[in-house]
Design a protein around this motif. Structure first.
Motif, mmCIF file in Angstrom:
data_model
loop_
_atom_site.group_PDB
_atom_site.id
_atom_site.type_symbol
_atom_site.label_atom_id
_atom_site.label_comp_id
_atom_site.label_asym_id
_atom_site.label_seq_id
_atom_site.Cartn_x
_atom_site.Cartn_y
_atom_site.Cartn_z
ATOM 1 N N TYR A 32 0.861 -1.184 0.000
ATOM 2 C CA TYR A 32 0.000 0.000 0.000
ATOM 3 C C TYR A 32 0.898 1.235 0.000
ATOM 4 N N ASP A 35 -4.895 4.183 0.492
ATOM 5 C CA ASP A 35 -5.314 2.931 -0.158
ATOM 6 C C ASP A 35 -5.568 1.831 0.875
ATOM 7 N N LEU A 36 -5.208 2.089 2.139
ATOM 8 C CA LEU A 36 -5.612 1.195 3.234
ATOM 9 C C LEU A 36 -6.007 2.054 4.427
ATOM 10 N N ARG A 60 -13.451 4.608 2.028
ATOM 11 C CA ARG A 60 -14.077 3.697 1.041
ATOM 12 C C ARG A 60 -14.352 4.423 -0.263
ATOM 13 N N ALA A 109 -10.107 2.956 -0.838
ATOM 14 C CA ALA A 109 -9.194 2.246 0.068
ATOM 15 C C ALA A 109 -9.789 0.909 0.516
ATOM 16 N N HIS A 110 -8.900 -0.039 0.789
ATOM 17 C CA HIS A 110 -9.320 -1.244 1.495
ATOM 18 C C HIS A 110 -9.531 -0.827 2.953
ATOM 19 N N THR A 111 -10.583 -1.352 3.598
ATOM 20 C CA THR A 111 -10.894 -0.904 4.965
ATOM 21 C C THR A 111 -10.914 -2.089 5.926
ATOM 22 N N VAL A 112 -10.294 -1.901 7.078
ATOM 23 C CA VAL A 112 -10.202 -2.979 8.074
ATOM 24 C C VAL A 112 -10.576 -2.439 9.445
ATOM 25 N N ALA A 142 -14.572 -3.595 4.965
ATOM 26 C CA ALA A 142 -14.443 -4.755 4.087
ATOM 27 C C ALA A 142 -13.907 -5.959 4.857
ATOM 28 N N GLU A 143 -13.030 -5.688 5.826
ATOM 29 C CA GLU A 143 -12.391 -6.770 6.574
ATOM 30 C C GLU A 143 -12.540 -6.478 8.068
#
Ligand code: APR
Length: 238
Positions: free
Chosen positions: A4, A170-171, A192, A196-199, A213-214
């Motif tokens: 990332y 991006d994260l 989002r 970005a990937h979201t955790v 997402a995670e």
């Protein structure tokens, strides 16, 4: 290999829970013992400054024995070793991220170990009790010294910078926060929207868990070091 370019990590009280600092909304949390409207608003301070000082003085004293835990250290390691940029945006007013070595850090709700003069807006490192008698070291007036924390109804710090970071991320990870206090609770939506990937990493699913997402649930001192290790391995750093 997954690298990332820009990681933004939002942290909350759950991150410092295992350092012995109470969270706000858990069963025995701070807001089960105190009324927000009596200790954490500008109106409360105007009405009864001694009561507000007493609340923050107690918390400042409680910080003397607090040390960063494995989750704080893991995030500092991520910043040090990850090939992309890592920024921590914290809602916490404790100094544990910086004590663990995090450098790109935004204290959006201020810092308990600083005092802010309401008259001249000077900030000073502050480790002792505050009271209405304290004189500002910069302007010499008494009565204006307050903890440099953002109260309910006030604008969190450095919001423009935070939104710029979210639009570029991006994260995005949210760690140890109940996701109930805005604007921080809305950051996942911004990230989002920016792709970005979201955790979420939290003891239990937060209010806004479905927006991520995670999801990784468990104590921060366990799940955060594992997550950091996985990110570093995927980026080819270990
Ligand atoms: N590991 C991970 N998460 C934990 C742990 C732990 N050991 N212990 C508790 N949690 C989680 C809880 O399940 C909860 O979802 O941390 C979260 C803490 O939530 P809050 O107490 O609401 O704290 P926070 O989200 O930081 O509050 C936001 O509210 O009152 C204001 O200004 C204050 O910055 C604070 C803001």
């Amino acid at each position: 290999m997954v690298v990332y370019k820009r990681i933004v990590i939002l942290t909350g009280a759950g991150l410092s829970a295992e350092s012995g600092l109470a969270t706000f909304r858990d069963k025995d949390g701070i807001w089960s013992k105190y009324d927000i409207n009596e200790v954490a608003t500008p109106e409360a301070f105007a009405r009864n400054p001694a009561k507000v000082h007493d609340f923050y003085n107690q918390r400042r004293r409680g910080m003397k024995n607090a040390a960063p835990n494995a989750a704080h250290f893991a995030l500092a390691r991520l910043e040090r070793e990850y090939p992309g940029e890592v920024t921590v945006v914290t809602q916490n007013i404790d100094p544990l991220h910086e004590a663990a070595g995090t450098q790109r850090l935004i204290h959006m709700h201020g810092e308990l170990l600083k005092a802010l003069c309401a008259y001249c807006e000077a900030r000073h490192p502050w480790h002792d009790d505050l009271s209405t008698e304290i004189v500002c070291p910069s302007c010499g007036r008494a009565g204006g010294m307050r903890p440099d924390v953002v109260w309910f109804g006030e604008m969190p710090y450095r919001m423009d910078e935070i939104y710029d970071l979210l639009y570029e991320a991006d994260l995005f990870a949210s760690i140890g926060t109940s996701g109930t206090v805005y604007p921080a609770a809305g950051f996942v939506r911004e990230a989002r929207a920016a792709g970005a990937h979201t955790v979420e990493l939290n003891l239990e699913p937060s209010e806004g868990a479905s927006l991520f997402a995670e999801k990784i649930h468990g104590p921060a001192t366990v799940v955060v070091p594992q997550w950091v290790e996985r990110l570093l391995v995927k980026a080819g750093q270990t």
